[in-house]
Design an enzyme around this catalytic site. Sequence first.
Site, PDB file in Angstrom:
ATOM      1  N   SER A  81       0.796  -1.233   0.000  1.00 37.13           N
ATOM      2  CA  SER A  81       0.000   0.000   0.000  1.00 37.13           C
ATOM      3  C   SER A  81       0.826   1.279   0.000  1.00 37.13           C
ATOM      4  O   SER A  81       0.254   2.373  -0.013  1.00 37.13           O
ATOM      5  CB  SER A  81      -0.966   0.009   1.180  1.00 37.13           C
ATOM      6  OG  SER A  81      -2.074  -0.823   0.921  1.00 37.13           O
ATOM      7  N   LYS A  84      -0.083   3.721  -2.668  1.00 37.47           N
ATOM      8  CA  LYS A  84      -1.072   4.802  -2.506  1.00 37.47           C
ATOM      9  C   LYS A  84      -0.399   6.164  -2.397  1.00 37.47           C
ATOM     10  O   LYS A  84      -1.030   7.194  -2.673  1.00 37.47           O
ATOM     11  CB  LYS A  84      -1.944   4.529  -1.290  1.00 37.47           C
ATOM     12  CG  LYS A  84      -2.839   3.295  -1.428  1.00 37.47           C
ATOM     13  CD  LYS A  84      -3.716   3.116  -0.199  1.00 37.47           C
ATOM     14  CE  LYS A  84      -4.671   1.938  -0.334  1.00 37.47           C
ATOM     15  NZ  LYS A  84      -4.030   0.638  -0.163  1.00 37.47           N
ATOM     16  N   SER A 329      -6.072   3.090   4.716  1.00 43.44           N
ATOM     17  CA  SER A 329      -5.511   2.384   3.560  1.00 43.44           C
ATOM     18  C   SER A 329      -6.604   1.706   2.736  1.00 43.44           C
ATOM     19  O   SER A 329      -6.586   0.500   2.489  1.00 43.44           O
ATOM     20  CB  SER A 329      -4.472   1.348   4.007  1.00 43.44           C
ATOM     21  OG  SER A 329      -3.606   1.015   2.940  1.00 43.44           O
TER      22      SER A 329
END
Length: 497
Positions: A81, A84, A329
């Site tokens: 993640s 992101k 997230s």
Amino acid sequence: MKKKHVVVPLLASFLMFSSYQAPAESEVDAAKEESGLKKKLDTVLADEDLKGALAGVSIRMAETGEVIYEHDAHTRLKPASNMKLFSGAAAMDQLGPDYTFSTEVYAEGTIRGHKLHGDLYLKGKGDPTLMMEDLEKMAEELKENGIREVKGDLIADDTWYDDVRLSEDITWNDETHYYGAQVSALTVAPNEDYDAGTVIVAAYPAEKEGDPARVEVTPKTDYVKIINRTKTVPADGERDISMEREHETNRIIVEGTIPLDSSRSRSWIAVSEPTGLALDVFRSALEEQGIKVKGKNKEGKRTPKKALKLITHESMPLAELFIPFMKLSNNGHAEVLVKEMGKVVHDEGSWEKGLEVVDSYLKSAGVDTSTLRLRDGSGMSHVNMIPAHEISELLYQVQDEKWFSAYLNSLPVAGNAERFVGGTIRSRMQDTAAEDNVQAKTGSLTGVSSLSGYVTTKDGEKLIFSIVLNNYLVEDVGDLEDRIAVILAEHRFVEEE
């Protein structure tokens, strides 16, 4: 414009000149401290839990971009993640912190009296924060507009994006979980975590031993079918409830045992074809307002140009959306942002065109995109590849962007128990120098963990760090990331006298 920064280590710069002059005492102290920092970080990365694994680490000065420590930082690794950080920065730049998503209601046909002689369209434009309450308000507004009956069909228009629901590397067993929810331009979220395209299934013990548990679905809908195979057992019995959606269906199997007087057991389940869920919830909202729809629910039809717009609902601005997106997230938010960028920039709401926008932004920001592989916006793909050096480079470059304060504010804060402040690191690094200091994005896949962000040292120097760990076999290596972050938070570049 790409910012210029120093990448030459402190001591190495002296050796570039043949007429070497002895460094000042303060420079020697700084060099000693830097050497001490290296030893501490090297010790963490030599931990037995990382034996046979890959560890990419990049640390630089936030003010100048000077790299002060790196370990395999140019090795391409799965970022999880931390992806992101890239899709989020591109979205902030291309869409802007004030950008909103809209959901619209159109009428095709003739309105005579309180009746629409034609079809009613619910048109989605990507809002991942649309909730049942919003659809209820839209139904109320429709009633206020005087409509009491729709003679035609209720139609969901999700054509703002393409009809590809999952990014190409989502695995079979991820598809029914909230973190692998399908992406649609028209979708609905069950609560203010905004896991769009999911329902919350909750099981409560029955009043009598031996009876099935009471199962509730949020939002309330008949779009999913609950198969209840549970049993309420004595208060001292075992609590063992599982909830699984059958592949390619909306049948959710709830089975197991739940003790009398037990608290609820709940799970977020991704639905198949979330457009249909949003449409079903909207139809129920219309019925609650006494608005009858004579026709059927239909999906995937484009709203005619001649249709009359009756209602527009606007989402929260992007800066506000970034709180649940980054703090928790949220994978679905990342993928929606990618498709939205594709739609806005290239008039095509697809992963392909959206990732082109991400790549273009990263190039303009000074990131070396020739060493990256980008396959989605969330980091769910095991095929994404990003070196730690380029993550820290991005975090350096974005500091001068006009939207940086909103971007920074969205990052989880270490040790802060408030869920929408501490986010995914709210229970980490508590009672250390990193608590309420480190602001960083986490990442986690099987055998993958990452932590990248900002930290201030004991003597007030702001640092940027990126830690990407791959191919380890232990269950969790978050403690090693935390140790590095705490070392940085405790560091002094110049010793106190």
